[in-house]
Design an enzyme around this catalytic site. Structure first.
Site, PDB file in Angstrom:
ATOM      1  N   LYS A   1      -0.668  -1.040   1.998  1.00  0.00           N
ATOM      2  CA  LYS A   1      -0.785  -1.752   3.287  1.00  0.00           C
ATOM      3  C   LYS A   1      -2.018  -2.661   3.267  1.00  0.00           C
ATOM      4  O   LYS A   1      -1.933  -3.834   3.615  1.00  0.00           O
ATOM      5  CB  LYS A   1      -0.914  -0.757   4.454  1.00  0.00           C
ATOM      6  CG  LYS A   1       0.291   0.144   4.646  1.00  0.00           C
ATOM      7  CD  LYS A   1       0.158   1.024   5.884  1.00  0.00           C
ATOM      8  CE  LYS A   1      -0.972   2.037   5.800  1.00  0.00           C
ATOM      9  NZ  LYS A   1      -0.813   3.050   4.740  1.00  0.00           N
TER      10      LYS A   1
ATOM     11  N   ARG B   1     -12.677   7.908  -1.667  1.00  0.00           N
ATOM     12  CA  ARG B   1     -12.506   8.409  -0.303  1.00  0.00           C
ATOM     13  C   ARG B   1     -12.306   9.909  -0.377  1.00  0.00           C
ATOM     14  O   ARG B   1     -11.499  10.383  -1.181  1.00  0.00           O
ATOM     15  CB  ARG B   1     -11.262   7.751   0.331  1.00  0.00           C
ATOM     16  CG  ARG B   1     -11.578   6.488   1.091  1.00  0.00           C
ATOM     17  CD  ARG B   1     -10.349   5.719   1.497  1.00  0.00           C
ATOM     18  NE  ARG B   1      -9.346   6.460   2.262  1.00  0.00           N
ATOM     19  CZ  ARG B   1      -8.296   5.888   2.858  1.00  0.00           C
ATOM     20  NH1 ARG B   1      -8.136   4.576   2.794  1.00  0.00           N
ATOM     21  NH2 ARG B   1      -7.407   6.615   3.506  1.00  0.00           N
TER      22      ARG B   1
ATOM     23  N   ARG C   1       0.959   4.892  14.598  1.00  0.00           N
ATOM     24  CA  ARG C   1       1.418   5.875  13.610  1.00  0.00           C
ATOM     25  C   ARG C   1       2.232   6.986  14.242  1.00  0.00           C
ATOM     26  O   ARG C   1       2.681   7.887  13.533  1.00  0.00           O
ATOM     27  CB  ARG C   1       0.191   6.517  12.976  1.00  0.00           C
ATOM     28  CG  ARG C   1      -0.162   5.942  11.635  1.00  0.00           C
ATOM     29  CD  ARG C   1      -1.512   6.499  11.268  1.00  0.00           C
ATOM     30  NE  ARG C   1      -1.582   6.768   9.882  1.00  0.00           N
ATOM     31  CZ  ARG C   1      -2.412   6.115   9.065  1.00  0.00           C
ATOM     32  NH1 ARG C   1      -3.185   5.155   9.507  1.00  0.00           N
ATOM     33  NH2 ARG C   1      -2.461   6.442   7.811  1.00  0.00           N
TER      34      ARG C   1
ATOM     35  N   ARG D   1      -1.378  14.165   3.456  1.00  0.00           N
ATOM     36  CA  ARG D   1      -1.211  12.875   4.155  1.00  0.00           C
ATOM     37  C   ARG D   1       0.220  12.368   4.019  1.00  0.00           C
ATOM     38  O   ARG D   1       0.792  11.822   4.970  1.00  0.00           O
ATOM     39  CB  ARG D   1      -2.198  11.835   3.593  1.00  0.00           C
ATOM     40  CG  ARG D   1      -3.632  12.072   4.034  1.00  0.00           C
ATOM     41  CD  ARG D   1      -4.627  11.331   3.167  1.00  0.00           C
ATOM     42  NE  ARG D   1      -4.483   9.888   3.197  1.00  0.00           N
ATOM     43  CZ  ARG D   1      -5.017   9.067   2.290  1.00  0.00           C
ATOM     44  NH1 ARG D   1      -5.730   9.553   1.282  1.00  0.00           N
ATOM     45  NH2 ARG D   1      -4.839   7.774   2.404  1.00  0.00           N
TER      46      ARG D   1
ATOM     47  N   ARG E   1      -8.426   4.891  -6.944  1.00  0.00           N
ATOM     48  CA  ARG E   1      -8.936   4.030  -5.868  1.00  0.00           C
ATOM     49  C   ARG E   1     -10.419   4.318  -5.609  1.00  0.00           C
ATOM     50  O   ARG E   1     -10.843   5.462  -5.548  1.00  0.00           O
ATOM     51  CB  ARG E   1      -8.164   4.261  -4.567  1.00  0.00           C
ATOM     52  CG  ARG E   1      -8.856   3.533  -3.410  1.00  0.00           C
ATOM     53  CD  ARG E   1      -8.032   3.341  -2.191  1.00  0.00           C
ATOM     54  NE  ARG E   1      -7.513   4.567  -1.622  1.00  0.00           N
ATOM     55  CZ  ARG E   1      -6.653   4.584  -0.617  1.00  0.00           C
ATOM     56  NH1 ARG E   1      -6.224   3.441  -0.114  1.00  0.00           N
ATOM     57  NH2 ARG E   1      -6.219   5.719  -0.146  1.00  0.00           N
TER      58      ARG E   1
HETATM   59  P1  G5P Z   1      -5.877   4.919   6.569  1.00  0.00           P
HETATM   60  O1  G5P Z   1      -7.177   4.432   6.125  1.00  0.00           O
HETATM   61  O2  G5P Z   1      -5.010   4.043   7.388  1.00  0.00           O
HETATM   62  P2  G5P Z   1      -3.594   5.436   4.895  1.00  0.00           P
HETATM   63  O3  G5P Z   1      -3.492   6.841   4.500  1.00  0.00           O
HETATM   64  O4  G5P Z   1      -2.547   5.018   5.792  1.00  0.00           O
HETATM   65  O5  G5P Z   1      -5.117   5.402   5.283  1.00  0.00           O
HETATM   66  P3  G5P Z   1      -4.437   3.945   2.721  1.00  0.00           P
HETATM   67  O6  G5P Z   1      -4.813   5.192   1.969  1.00  0.00           O
HETATM   68  O7  G5P Z   1      -5.513   3.093   3.282  1.00  0.00           O
HETATM   69  O8  G5P Z   1      -3.430   4.338   3.828  1.00  0.00           O
HETATM   70  P4  G5P Z   1      -2.937   1.636   1.871  1.00  0.00           P
HETATM   71  O9  G5P Z   1      -3.811   0.777   2.710  1.00  0.00           O
HETATM   72  O10 G5P Z   1      -1.493   1.736   2.226  1.00  0.00           O
HETATM   73  O11 G5P Z   1      -3.505   3.105   1.735  1.00  0.00           O
HETATM   74  O12 G5P Z   1      -3.016   1.214   0.341  1.00  0.00           O
HETATM   75  P5  G5P Z   1      -4.077   0.306  -0.441  1.00  0.00           P
HETATM   76  O13 G5P Z   1      -5.451   0.780  -0.185  1.00  0.00           O
HETATM   77  O14 G5P Z   1      -3.763  -1.133  -0.258  1.00  0.00           O
HETATM   78  O15 G5P Z   1      -3.638   0.678  -1.942  1.00  0.00           O
HETATM   79  C1  G5P Z   1      -3.886   1.982  -2.440  1.00  0.00           C
HETATM   80  C2  G5P Z   1      -4.539   1.838  -3.838  1.00  0.00           C
HETATM   81  O16 G5P Z   1      -3.574   1.296  -4.734  1.00  0.00           O
HETATM   82  C3  G5P Z   1      -5.739   0.894  -3.889  1.00  0.00           C
HETATM   83  O17 G5P Z   1      -6.663   1.361  -4.848  1.00  0.00           O
HETATM   84  C4  G5P Z   1      -5.131  -0.440  -4.358  1.00  0.00           C
HETATM   85  O18 G5P Z   1      -6.071  -1.248  -5.027  1.00  0.00           O
HETATM   86  C5  G5P Z   1      -4.055   0.088  -5.306  1.00  0.00           C
HETATM   87  N1  G5P Z   1      -2.885  -0.757  -5.460  1.00  0.00           N
HETATM   88  C6  G5P Z   1      -2.260  -1.558  -4.567  1.00  0.00           C
HETATM   89  N2  G5P Z   1      -1.188  -2.136  -5.102  1.00  0.00           N
HETATM   90  C7  G5P Z   1      -1.095  -1.682  -6.393  1.00  0.00           C
HETATM   91  C8  G5P Z   1      -0.209  -1.930  -7.485  1.00  0.00           C
HETATM   92  O19 G5P Z   1       0.756  -2.687  -7.383  1.00  0.00           O
HETATM   93  N3  G5P Z   1      -0.460  -1.251  -8.636  1.00  0.00           N
HETATM   94  C9  G5P Z   1      -1.525  -0.405  -8.782  1.00  0.00           C
HETATM   95  N4  G5P Z   1      -1.700   0.217  -9.968  1.00  0.00           N
HETATM   96  N5  G5P Z   1      -2.396  -0.160  -7.780  1.00  0.00           N
HETATM   97  C10 G5P Z   1      -2.194  -0.796  -6.618  1.00  0.00           C
HETATM   98  O20 G5P Z   1      -6.047   6.272   7.393  1.00  0.00           O
HETATM   99  C11 G5P Z   1      -6.876   7.308   6.942  1.00  0.00           C
HETATM  100  C12 G5P Z   1      -6.838   8.458   7.928  1.00  0.00           C
HETATM  101  O21 G5P Z   1      -7.332   8.018   9.194  1.00  0.00           O
HETATM  102  C13 G5P Z   1      -6.613   8.619  10.268  1.00  0.00           C
HETATM  103  C14 G5P Z   1      -5.661   9.633   9.610  1.00  0.00           C
HETATM  104  O22 G5P Z   1      -6.324  10.860   9.508  1.00  0.00           O
HETATM  105  C15 G5P Z   1      -5.450   9.014   8.215  1.00  0.00           C
HETATM  106  O23 G5P Z   1      -5.036   9.975   7.257  1.00  0.00           O
HETATM  107  N6  G5P Z   1      -5.907   7.582  11.011  1.00  0.00           N
HETATM  108  C16 G5P Z   1      -5.170   7.783  12.103  1.00  0.00           C
HETATM  109  N7  G5P Z   1      -4.863   8.923  12.778  1.00  0.00           N
HETATM  110  C17 G5P Z   1      -4.049   8.794  13.863  1.00  0.00           C
HETATM  111  N8  G5P Z   1      -3.530   7.618  14.273  1.00  0.00           N
HETATM  112  C18 G5P Z   1      -3.825   6.452  13.632  1.00  0.00           C
HETATM  113  N9  G5P Z   1      -3.293   5.284  14.056  1.00  0.00           N
HETATM  114  C19 G5P Z   1      -4.675   6.507  12.494  1.00  0.00           C
HETATM  115  N10 G5P Z   1      -5.153   5.578  11.637  1.00  0.00           N
HETATM  116  C20 G5P Z   1      -5.899   6.238  10.748  1.00  0.00           C
HETATM  117 MG    MG Z   2      -5.527   1.120   3.890  1.00  0.00          MG
END
Ligand code: G5P
Ligand code: MG
Length: 255
Positions: A46, A187, A119, A198, A154
């Site tokens: 995302k 993280r 969410r 998660r 990451r």
């Molecule tokens: P977050 O911070 O919103 P998540 O769990 O939804 O966390 P996250 O972990 O931030 O999502 P993302 O943004 O979907 O993941 O993914 P990203 O960071 O872009 O990519 C993941 C990794 O893969 C990175 O290292 C990136 O460089 C790599 N990558 C990307 N594309 C590729 C590819 O093609 N190949 C490879 N090899 N790598 C790649 O929420 C965290 C917590 O906050 C709370 C919850 O507790 C949640 O768990 N929270 C909420 N709680 C309630 N309601 C809400 N609305 C909430 N929002 C947050």
């Molecule tokens: Mg994210």
């Protein structure tokens, strides 16, 4: 009590604004308003895709996870309160995230992308009660085994939310943030057992929102295993969406 202007306000320190004309594709007109949401499991990319969308189309990037991590970093009461939820892979309670975001908000522009919010159904209902239905919802559908591997490598710069991956987008200098030179770290919720929790939370609480947006006619799904392959399709889709939003508006003006 959250004011009725709740979602018209912005999230001061975590909104990453981009110049409205930056990298705008030449074959499209800039839509004057555009509101979108990016959905997907933890680690689905995302943040990676949202950053490209915002840079390309001049949207404000509003990241609920960064808002929460900022509170943790500043060791505020709210930051302390959310830590147990985040570190166990649970969602923070709806009321808490809404009130936390309301504190962070200032006036937001007419073009934005929400990353990580809503969410749950109550969050979605609250959002759409305030702003109406969004223009589009992008869902990233990435296999969980691919996600688990990505998250292992990451690293993030906590203060800014800048995200790296040792294989996919490594920092220029190993383990240092490209902009500040400060250390980048893992993280705490990226530990494998928390990632499993998660993903389970996502399946139970967030995935059902897909149907809600499908029925509303705004959902567009993208499947794959690589962000670089998915991105051109997202870009093409959004160009078409923005063009049609703009021509609808012109038609209304003429009528
Ligand atoms: P977050 O911070 O919103 P998540 O769990 O939804 O966390 P996250 O972990 O931030 O999502 P993302 O943004 O979907 O993941 O993914 P990203 O960071 O872009 O990519 C993941 C990794 O893969 C990175 O290292 C990136 O460089 C790599 N990558 C990307 N594309 C590729 C590819 O093609 N190949 C490879 N090899 N790598 C790649 O929420 C965290 C917590 O906050 C709370 C919850 O507790 C949640 O768990 N929270 C909420 N709680 C309630 N309601 C809400 N609305 C909430 N929002 C947050
Ligand atoms: Mg994210």
């Amino acid at each position: 009590m959250i004011s009725s202007l709740f979602f018209i306000l912005s999230f001061s320190s975590v909104v990453q604004a981009h110049p409205l004309t930056l990298n705008f594709p030449s074959n499209m007109s800039a839509a004057s308003t555009f509101r979108t949401i990016i959905l997907g499991a933890p680690g689905s990319g995302k943040g990676t895709i949202a950053e490209r969308v915002c840079k390309t189309f001049g949207l404000q990037h509003i990241v609920s996870g960064d808002i929460l991590r900022k509170q943790q970093q500043e060791n505020t009461e709210l930051g302390k309160e959310v830590t147990n939820y985040i570190s166990s892979g649970a969602l923070v309670p709806d009321e808490l995230i809404i009130s936390l975001m309301s504190k962070e908000m200032k006036t937001v522009g007419p073009k934005w992308l929400l990353d990580g919010f809503p969410r749950t159904f109550p969050q979605a209902e609250k959002l759409h009660k305030e702003v109406g239905m969004v223009d589009s919802v992008i869902n990233l559908d990435i296999p969980f085994d691919v996600i688990r591997k990505r998250i292992e490598s990451r690293y993030i710069h906590f203060a800014s939310g800048r995200t790296y991956n040792l294989e996919f987008n490594p920092p220029k200098v190993p383990f240092k943030d490209d902009v500040t030179g400060e250390p980048i770290t893992r993280r705490p919720d990226d530990e494998p057992e928390v990632v499993m929790a998660r993903l389970k939370t996502y399946r139970e609480r967030t995935e059902p929102l897909l149907d809600y947006y499908r029925k509303a006619g705004v959902l567009k799904e993208f499947q794959g295993t690589e962000s670089n392959v998915i991105w051109p399709f997202v870009k093409e889709y959004l160009e078409a969406q923005m063009n049609s939003a703009e021509s609808n508006k012109r038609d209304k003006k003429r009528a």
